[in-house]
Design an enzyme around this catalytic site. Sequence first.
Site, PDB file in Angstrom:
ATOM      1  CG  HIS A  40      -1.805  -1.205   1.260  1.00 41.53           C
ATOM      2  ND1 HIS A  40      -2.972  -1.413   0.376  1.00 41.53           N
ATOM      3  CD2 HIS A  40      -1.939  -2.187   2.205  1.00 41.53           C
ATOM      4  CE1 HIS A  40      -3.540  -2.394   0.638  1.00 41.53           C
ATOM      5  NE2 HIS A  40      -2.969  -2.863   1.681  1.00 41.53           N
ATOM      6  CG  ASP A  49      -0.752   6.622 -16.428  1.00 41.45           C
ATOM      7  OD1 ASP A  49      -0.176   5.757 -15.609  1.00 41.45           O
ATOM      8  OD2 ASP A  49      -0.600   7.196 -17.390  1.00 41.45           O
ATOM      9  CE  LYS A  67      -5.332  -6.838  -2.932  1.00 40.57           C
ATOM     10  NZ  LYS A  67      -4.283  -6.255  -1.925  1.00 40.57           N
ATOM     11  CB  ILE A 131      -5.845   6.082   4.970  1.00 38.39           C
ATOM     12  CG1 ILE A 131      -4.661   6.574   5.686  1.00 38.39           C
ATOM     13  CG2 ILE A 131      -5.341   6.715   3.380  1.00 38.39           C
ATOM     14  CD1 ILE A 131      -3.240   6.369   5.463  1.00 38.39           C
ATOM     15  CG  HIS A 142      -5.720  -4.428   7.503  1.00 39.44           C
ATOM     16  ND1 HIS A 142      -5.695  -5.138   6.469  1.00 39.44           N
ATOM     17  CD2 HIS A 142      -7.058  -3.891   7.832  1.00 39.44           C
ATOM     18  CE1 HIS A 142      -6.885  -5.355   5.958  1.00 39.44           C
ATOM     19  NE2 HIS A 142      -7.766  -4.446   6.792  1.00 39.44           N
TER      20      HIS A 142
END
Length: 150
Positions: A40, A49, A67, A131, A142
Amino acid sequence: MVIFLKGMGPLLLFFILGLWLVSPSLVQENDRERHFLTQHFDAKPKGRDDKYCAKIMRQRGLTQPCKERNTFIHGDYPSIKAICGDKAGNPYEEGRFRISKSPFQITICEHRGGSARSRCKYRATSNFRYIVIACEHGLPVHLDHTIIAN
């Protein structure tokens, strides 16, 4: 030297035993943080993009199998880590998670075709979002979800 070690026997044994018991949890904690960062975190993306998504998903090993959806957080790591504390984060959902006090620039990569054999294809969506993360021992481990910044 031998006399010194001989007198320290029980203490030395206790110290080594302590390291043996503590080390697995520290290693596991670091592994969880490292996994979070791999999946992440991308401090300075080039692009943001569809090509960016295809490239970074492949580089990070997220295409075996493809994924379906992954979010990358852009910015500096200390700012993300700070969400685990009160300066940059607040408790969220009964304290299970932490939500950032400020929005972060993010890119969401969504699978739109292809397979692991024929290269996964992704569509990129970029914006600013709060977030929501889980933390363990002051470290992000996580990414639960993001919330659009108004």
